[in-house]
Design a protein around this motif. Sequence first.
Motif, PDB file in Angstrom:
ATOM      1  N   ILE A   1      40.486  45.850 -10.142  1.00  0.00           N
ATOM      2  CA  ILE A   1      41.187  44.676  -9.605  1.00  0.00           C
ATOM      3  C   ILE A   1      42.569  45.055  -9.112  1.00  0.00           C
ATOM      4  N   LYS A   2      43.251  45.876  -9.888  1.00  0.00           N
ATOM      5  CA  LYS A   2      44.599  46.306  -9.505  1.00  0.00           C
ATOM      6  C   LYS A   2      44.562  47.131  -8.223  1.00  0.00           C
ATOM      7  N   GLU A   3      43.658  48.113  -8.167  1.00  0.00           N
ATOM      8  CA  GLU A   3      43.581  49.005  -7.015  1.00  0.00           C
ATOM      9  C   GLU A   3      43.179  48.269  -5.735  1.00  0.00           C
ATOM     10  N   ASN A   4      42.420  47.188  -5.878  1.00  0.00           N
ATOM     11  CA  ASN A   4      41.922  46.457  -4.709  1.00  0.00           C
ATOM     12  C   ASN A   4      42.691  45.158  -4.454  1.00  0.00           C
ATOM     13  N   ASN A   5      43.825  45.007  -5.137  1.00  0.00           N
ATOM     14  CA  ASN A   5      44.686  43.825  -4.952  1.00  0.00           C
ATOM     15  C   ASN A   5      43.915  42.509  -5.074  1.00  0.00           C
ATOM     16  N   LEU A   6      43.078  42.429  -6.078  1.00  0.00           N
ATOM     17  CA  LEU A   6      42.260  41.230  -6.285  1.00  0.00           C
ATOM     18  C   LEU A   6      42.820  40.323  -7.375  1.00  0.00           C
ATOM     19  N   ASP A   7      44.008  40.613  -7.844  1.00  0.00           N
ATOM     20  CA  ASP A   7      44.523  39.869  -8.992  1.00  0.00           C
ATOM     21  C   ASP A   7      44.798  38.399  -8.709  1.00  0.00           C
ATOM     22  N   THR A   8      44.887  38.010  -7.445  1.00  0.00           N
ATOM     23  CA  THR A   8      45.045  36.576  -7.148  1.00  0.00           C
ATOM     24  C   THR A   8      43.694  35.898  -6.941  1.00  0.00           C
ATOM     25  N   GLU A   9      42.625  36.664  -6.986  1.00  0.00           N
ATOM     26  CA  GLU A   9      41.290  36.104  -6.734  1.00  0.00           C
ATOM     27  C   GLU A   9      40.370  36.170  -7.942  1.00  0.00           C
ATOM     28  N   VAL A  10      40.782  36.908  -8.964  1.00  0.00           N
ATOM     29  CA  VAL A  10      39.896  37.129 -10.105  1.00  0.00           C
ATOM     30  C   VAL A  10      40.643  36.855 -11.410  1.00  0.00           C
ATOM     31  N   THR A  11      39.974  36.144 -12.288  1.00  0.00           N
ATOM     32  CA  THR A  11      40.495  35.926 -13.638  1.00  0.00           C
ATOM     33  C   THR A  11      39.558  36.613 -14.619  1.00  0.00           C
ATOM     34  N   ILE A  12      40.128  37.345 -15.548  1.00  0.00           N
ATOM     35  CA  ILE A  12      39.315  38.004 -16.573  1.00  0.00           C
ATOM     36  C   ILE A  12      39.527  37.265 -17.893  1.00  0.00           C
ATOM     37  N   VAL A  13      38.423  36.930 -18.519  1.00  0.00           N
ATOM     38  CA  VAL A  13      38.510  36.312 -19.840  1.00  0.00           C
ATOM     39  C   VAL A  13      37.566  37.047 -20.781  1.00  0.00           C
TER      40      VAL A  13
END
Length: 82
Positions: free
Chosen positions: A35-47
């Motif tokens: 997620i970090k490498e692909n800049n997906l942190d605004t699109e994915v939530t991890i629980v």
Amino acid sequence: MKWKEVKMKTIKVCMGSACFAKGNFENLEFIKQYIKENNLDTEVTIVGSLCENKCELGPRIIVDDTEYTNVSKDDITKILGK
Ligand code: FES
């Protein structure tokens, strides 16, 4: 000004002892890195989740309403690439 609607995806990682021991600790670290490498942190939530008594299918990951079982890092790359 236009607003871009972003539909958040939720990745639920089973953190019960069986799934954790079978690979979800490593899978979780891999997901966070991906997620970090692909800049997906605004699109994915991890629980995390507790054991749901499907331990024989572990390690388990649920993306929105889709359950993935016996998940490896290769599987995660394919799942997150969708
Ligand atoms: S530890 Fe994941 S279902 Fe039991």
